[in-house]
Design an enzyme around this catalytic site. Structure first.
Site, PDB file in Angstrom:
ATOM      1  CB  ALA A  72      -1.419  -8.382  -0.803  1.00  0.00           C
ATOM      2  CG  MET A  73       1.814  -7.395  -5.163  1.00  0.00           C
ATOM      3  SD  MET A  73       1.902  -7.388  -6.963  1.00  0.00           S
ATOM      4  CE  MET A  73       0.450  -8.307  -7.402  1.00  0.00           C
ATOM      5  NE  ARG A  74      -1.639  -3.832   0.451  1.00  0.00           N
ATOM      6  CZ  ARG A  74      -2.652  -4.518  -0.055  1.00  0.00           C
ATOM      7  NH1 ARG A  74      -2.593  -4.955  -1.311  1.00  0.00           N
ATOM      8  NH2 ARG A  74      -3.719  -4.791   0.671  1.00  0.00           N
ATOM      9  CE1 TYR A  75       0.326  -5.105   3.949  1.00  0.00           C
ATOM     10  CE2 TYR A  75      -1.006  -6.750   2.827  1.00  0.00           C
ATOM     11  CZ  TYR A  75      -0.901  -5.542   3.488  1.00  0.00           C
ATOM     12  OH  TYR A  75      -2.014  -4.776   3.690  1.00  0.00           O
ATOM     13  CB  THR A  76       5.694 -11.157   0.086  1.00  0.00           C
ATOM     14  OG1 THR A  76       5.316 -10.786  -1.250  1.00  0.00           O
ATOM     15  CG2 THR A  76       4.517 -11.807   0.782  1.00  0.00           C
TER      16      THR A  76
END
Length: 340
Positions: free
Chosen positions: A83-87
């Protein structure tokens, strides 16, 4: 034909450039970039932006990735990105060649969807990115499928064409260059026809080596248009149906060092003959269909490599001319003040 980018990619790049996410600098969370792009330039779903951002960072999707991948950005197996919150991500050095002159008057700007910001109509690319990374997609009933080429070969060909418009393209642009490697099986006459017309197909096959001691085959490069999962499924299907009896086991041993598919052979099997059979029956050999359908001043046109490079060099010359006049005007204004 100008910068080789789709609108969403262009918007991601200009937004990251404005945020100061240069190669030598810091990375930020992908969610921050996606939110910014949605708010300023691209009022669509967040997945439309994040999907494009992920692909721009994948080394197996683009020959020359435009973004640095930090975190899980998916794999060749078809695994999706985190998910974009991790990358996290930032620009690569090559993407800066797309953006460096954007504030030097070399390209036109247009208002964004609500008129509060200005976005570039195209980016002042210093390289013909449309041939470097290729592109594929479909819009308003028109498909496009462009293969990528080697950076050095594209530059040599462009320079040779500028010096001699009748230059033989096939002598410097040797063949398409896919990010996942593989072996190209192509008749030189067919390749020349693709370069001339922008249509045709090239066969790409997996590369392998035989380990005599262990009696196994290691496949370490596969065609661009397929995945490990598809190959494993197809081989399993053939073994089950009794069409391939030489294999005792096949498994995926890919790790950090790269892709590796291992095939255990039964005793007395000729690995060369088996691979020829697998090329015929499985996606270990696949055809990449070329369709160089490109927008020229907003109009789609199927073009050969020579035409693409001629259009690009004409546009790039105009960029350089505009940049020079912009610089001259700034200096004239300064001179006027100094004289005063």
């Amino acid at each position: 034909v100008t910068d080789g980018q789709k609108p969403v990619q262009r918007r991601i790049l200009i937004d990251m450039y404005r945020m100061g996410l240069k190669f030598e600098g810091r990375s930020v969370k992908s969610a921050r970039i996606v939110g910014d792009v949605l708010g300023k330039y691209h009022p669509h779903g967040d997945q439309s932006v994040y999907g494009a951002l992920v692909r721009m960072a994948q080394t197996f999707s683009l020959r020359y990735p435009l973004l640095v991948a930090e975190g899980n950005f998916g794999s060749r197996d078809g695994d999706s990105a985190a998910a974009m919150r991790y990358t996290e991500t930032r620009l690569t050095p090559i993407s800066q060649l797309l953006l460096e002159e954007v504030d030097l008057g070399s390209v036109d700007f247009q208002p964004n969807y609500d008129g509060n910001f200005q976005e570039p109509v195209e980016l002042p690319a210093k390289l013909p990115f449309v041939l470097l990374n290729g592109s594929s997609g479909i819009a308003v009933g028109m498909a496009s499928n462009i293969c990528g080429f080697n950076l050095g070969e594209v530059c040599d060909t462009t320079i040779a064409l500028l010096k001699n418009p009748d230059h033989d393209i096939a002598s410097t642009l040797l063949a398409p260059d896919f990010p996942t490697g593989g072996q190209l099986v192509c008749d030189p006459a067919e390749l020349a026809e693709i370069y001339r017309t922008g249509r045709g197909g090239v066969k790409v096959r997996a590369r392998w080596r035989y380990d005599k001691k262990e009696n196994l085959i290691e496949i370490f490069e596969i065609p661009y248009s397929t995945s490990i999962e598809v190959i494993l499924d197809k081989v399993a299907e053939l073994v089950k149906a009794g069409k391939v009896k030489e294999i005792s086991d096949m498994r995926d041993e890919s790790d950090l060092s790269g892709l590796k598919l291992t095939i255990d052979l039964k005793r007395g099997v000729d690995p060369e003959k088996l691979m020829q059979k697998l090329y015929k029956l499985t996606p270990l050999q696949d055809t990449f269909s070329c369709n160089f359908n490109i927008l020229i001043a907003g109009m789609p046109r199927v073009m050969g490599v020579r035409e693409i490079l001629e259009e690009w060099t004409a546009w790039r010359s105009d960029c350089v001319r505009r940049r020079t006049y912009f610089s001259l005007k700034k200096k004239q204004e300064k001179l006027h003040l100094l004289k005063g």
